[in-house]
Design an enzyme around this catalytic site. Structure first.
Site, PDB file in Angstrom:
ATOM      1  N   TYR A   1      -9.340  -3.262 -10.930  1.00 47.40           N
ATOM      2  CA  TYR A   1      -8.975  -2.017 -10.245  1.00 47.40           C
ATOM      3  C   TYR A   1      -7.672  -1.422 -10.809  1.00 47.40           C
ATOM      4  CZ  TYR A   1     -11.809  -2.638  -5.885  1.00 47.40           C
ATOM      5  OH  TYR A   1     -12.788  -2.754  -4.946  1.00 47.40           O
TER       6      TYR A   1
ATOM      7  N   CYS B   1       0.829  -1.216   0.000  1.00 50.20           N
ATOM      8  CA  CYS B   1       0.000   0.000   0.000  1.00 50.20           C
ATOM      9  C   CYS B   1       0.858   1.259   0.000  1.00 50.20           C
ATOM     10  CB  CYS B   1      -0.927  -0.011   1.210  1.00 50.20           C
ATOM     11  SG  CYS B   1      -1.831   1.524   1.390  1.00 50.20           S
TER      12      CYS B   1
ATOM     13  N   GLU C   1     -25.411  16.321  -2.511  1.00 54.51           N
ATOM     14  CA  GLU C   1     -26.795  16.599  -2.087  1.00 54.51           C
ATOM     15  C   GLU C   1     -27.791  15.731  -2.858  1.00 54.51           C
ATOM     16  OE1 GLU C   1     -28.623  20.474  -3.254  1.00 54.51           O
ATOM     17  OE2 GLU C   1     -26.725  20.826  -4.271  1.00 54.51           O
TER      18      GLU C   1
ATOM     19  N   LYS D   1      -0.083   5.394  -6.036  1.00 57.22           N
ATOM     20  CA  LYS D   1      -1.132   5.429  -7.078  1.00 57.22           C
ATOM     21  C   LYS D   1      -1.994   6.683  -6.930  1.00 57.22           C
ATOM     22  CE  LYS D   1      -4.891   4.231  -6.053  1.00 57.22           C
ATOM     23  NZ  LYS D   1      -5.381   2.878  -5.890  1.00 57.22           N
TER      24      LYS D   1
ATOM     25  N   CYS E   1      -1.560   1.711  -3.062  1.00 53.81           N
ATOM     26  CA  CYS E   1      -2.543   2.783  -2.857  1.00 53.81           C
ATOM     27  C   CYS E   1      -1.937   4.185  -2.812  1.00 53.81           C
ATOM     28  CB  CYS E   1      -3.295   2.577  -1.542  1.00 53.81           C
ATOM     29  SG  CYS E   1      -3.415   0.887  -0.976  1.00 53.81           S
TER      30      CYS E   1
ATOM     31  N   HIS F   1     -26.062  22.584  -0.089  1.00 53.26           N
ATOM     32  CA  HIS F   1     -26.187  23.124  -1.439  1.00 53.26           C
ATOM     33  C   HIS F   1     -25.190  24.260  -1.675  1.00 53.26           C
ATOM     34  CE1 HIS F   1     -28.291  24.000  -5.141  1.00 53.26           C
ATOM     35  NE2 HIS F   1     -28.293  25.288  -4.822  1.00 53.26           N
TER      36      HIS F   1
ATOM     37  N   GLU G   1      -7.291   1.976 -13.072  1.00 53.64           N
ATOM     38  CA  GLU G   1      -6.685   3.167 -12.455  1.00 53.64           C
ATOM     39  C   GLU G   1      -5.480   3.646 -13.258  1.00 53.64           C
ATOM     40  OE1 GLU G   1      -8.094   2.537  -7.830  1.00 53.64           O
ATOM     41  OE2 GLU G   1      -6.094   1.878  -8.377  1.00 53.64           O
TER      42      GLU G   1
END
Ligand code: NDP
Length: 458
Positions: free
Chosen positions: A178, A42, A441, A50, A47, A436, A182
């Site tokens: 994945y 990782c 939302e 990346k 991760c 908002h 990516e």
């Protein structure tokens, strides 16, 4: 019997480091062995780097969008060696933090390979034998390159791509999961000509169909050339380039080939056969809900167990192991409704059931779906769509799954994951006031059901 240590952890990645630190916190004499760099996949080649590359790639969109907002941007040029050096500096910093945290906790770090020699002993590459009351296997997984075609040795995996000496202007990516998606997204935005081929007819098997198709369309628009239902049959290195024959007869000439066809648990040459640790058909260590193997005193956590191969899951498993074995707190890790994200541009964030899974398991399934152009894209004129989808049990009104394709979908799904984990109903979401103007939302303002699926009796 007197042991050298109470806990010997093999592998200083996400799961192993957490387990060692927590165990030491309970007073255990813990030792962790690592043959590569502290931090594991990782931090070092997964991760973290990346995500840094994903950030780098998104400047391309910002430069392109700037004019619509009144900015005049001069020449922009991406310099790969600068990015690689910056990335290296950051992962070195993080690795040092991991090391410092282990040392602070009193964990002994052994920087060499370790193998299991007996039920309560570990052999280091240097020849030293360590006796341990408990052994934790946290060795992770490694890229598994497929298909096995002539010339495959010229291809690289995600292990190598972060440190390429030169930028691959023409890149072939094999796989649709994945990692493949990516990197296709990253390198296309950084300026490479990216071709992505896979055996399936769409990317990201297992994700909700709307997300798969939506992201595929966005990536096509970003310039990625997709080849579905085709794979390399031969790779040749000639005149400084790679010549690739594909199963549909096409020929490609590229600078690099990234193969991302899954990962294999690191269980080879670990001495597991010396003690009879059971493996499953995929070569992963078989464990129970407590991460215990079939051999008393030997546990395993993280990707080597091939449960859900995500860093936060490995960390939880490592923590739970230490709590249970050294802290007397038996809490099993809950592997249900784990949120995750695909860091393409735009991102996918997902938690819970896809529409297809829900329709298999529930009698009445309601779908709420919204697709809109994000506000930022209006002035820039960017053609881009955000898709949000809620999968709801029509009988109980419970939200079974949530799926987002759009900017910061990873951030949004982390928070929505709490609601899904707490078994929120659609009415709970409706009762939440919107913020908002945001994209998120939309998740609390989807009033109108898009579809209802009722399973016919019998
Ligand atoms: P994935 O399992 O995600 O994808 C593997 C891909 O390779 C699929 O397209 C699959 O095709 C294909 N494939 C598998 N075997 C073969 C074969 N023999 N021949 C041809 N194609 C094949 O694996 P990745 O390597 O992308 O990633 C490994 C794991 O790492 C992920 O499962 C994930 O858990 C983790 N990860 C998570 C990330 C995140 O959370 N953002 C990022 C990166 C990795 P098919 O679909 O047809 O089976």
């Amino acid at each position: 019997m007197n042991f050298d240590v109470d806990l010997f952890v093999i592998g200083a990645g996400s799961g192993g480091v957490r387990a060692a630190r927590i165990a030491a916190g309970y007073g255990a004499r813990a030792m962790v062995a690592e043959e590569f760099r502290i931090g594991g996949t990782c931090v070092i080649r997964g991760c973290v780097p990346k995500k840094l590359l994903a950030y780098a790639s998104r400047f391309a969109d910002d430069f392109a969008d700037a004019a619509g907002y009144g900015w005049r941007v001069g020449e922009t040029r991406f310099d790969w060696p600068t990015m690689v050096a910056a990335k290296e500096k950051e992962i070195t910093r993080l690795s040092a933090i991991y090391r410092a945290n282990l040392e602070k906790a009193g964990v002994q770090i052994i920087e060499e390979r370790a193998e299991i020699a007996g039920p309560q002993s570990v052999l280091l590459a240097s020849g030293r034998l360590i006796s341990a009351k408990h052994i934790l296997i946290a060795t992770g997984a490694a890229p598994e390159l497929a298909p096995h075609v002539p010339g495959l040795e010229h291809a690289i995996s995600s292990n190598e791509i972060f440190d390429l000496k030169s930028f691959p202007s023409r890149l072939l990516i094999v796989g649709g999961g994945y990692i493949a998606v990516e990197f296709a997204s990253i390198f296309a935005r950084l300026g490479a000509m990216v071709t992505q081929v896979m055996r399936a007819d769409n990317i990201l098997r297992g994700f909700d169909e709307d997300m798969r198709t939506g992201l595929r369309d966005e990536l096509c628009h970003a310039g990625i050339l997709f080849g579905f239902g085709r794979l390399p049959t031969r790779i040749e290195k000639r005149d400084g380039a790679l010549h690739v024959a594909l199963s549909n007869g096409d020929l490609l000439v590229v600078d690099q080939i990234l193969v991302a066809t899954g990962r294999r648990p690191n269980t080879d040459k670990l001495g597991l056969e010396n003690v009879g640790v059971a493996l499953d058909a995929a070569g992963a260590v078989k464990v129970d809900a407590w991460s215990a193997t079939n051999v008393p005193g030997i546990h395993a956590v993280g990707d080597v167990t091939n449960r859900i191969n995500l860093t936060p899951v490995a960390i939880r498993e490592g923590h739970a192991f230490a709590d249970h074995v050294f802290g007397g707190k038996p809490v099993a890790v809950d592997h249900e409704s784990v949120p995750s994200a695909v860091f393409a541009t735009p991102e996918i964030g997902a938690v819970g059931l896809t529409e297809a899974q829900a329709r298999e398991r529930y009698d009445i399934v309601d779908i709420y779906r919204s697709s809109f152009r994000p506000m930022k894209a209006t002035l820039s004129g960017r053609r881009e769509h955000t898709i949000m989808k809620l999968v709801v049990d029509g009988a109980s009104d419970r939200v079974l799954g949530a799926h987002i394709l759009g900017h910061e979908a990873g951030e949004m799904i982390q928070l929505l994951g709490i609601a899904v984990k707490m078994k929120a109903t659609k009415a709970d979401l409706d009762a939440t006031m919107a913020v908002h103007p945001t994209a998120a939302e939309e998740l609390v303002t989807m009033r109108t059901r898009t579809a209802r699926y009722e399973r016919k009796p019998g």
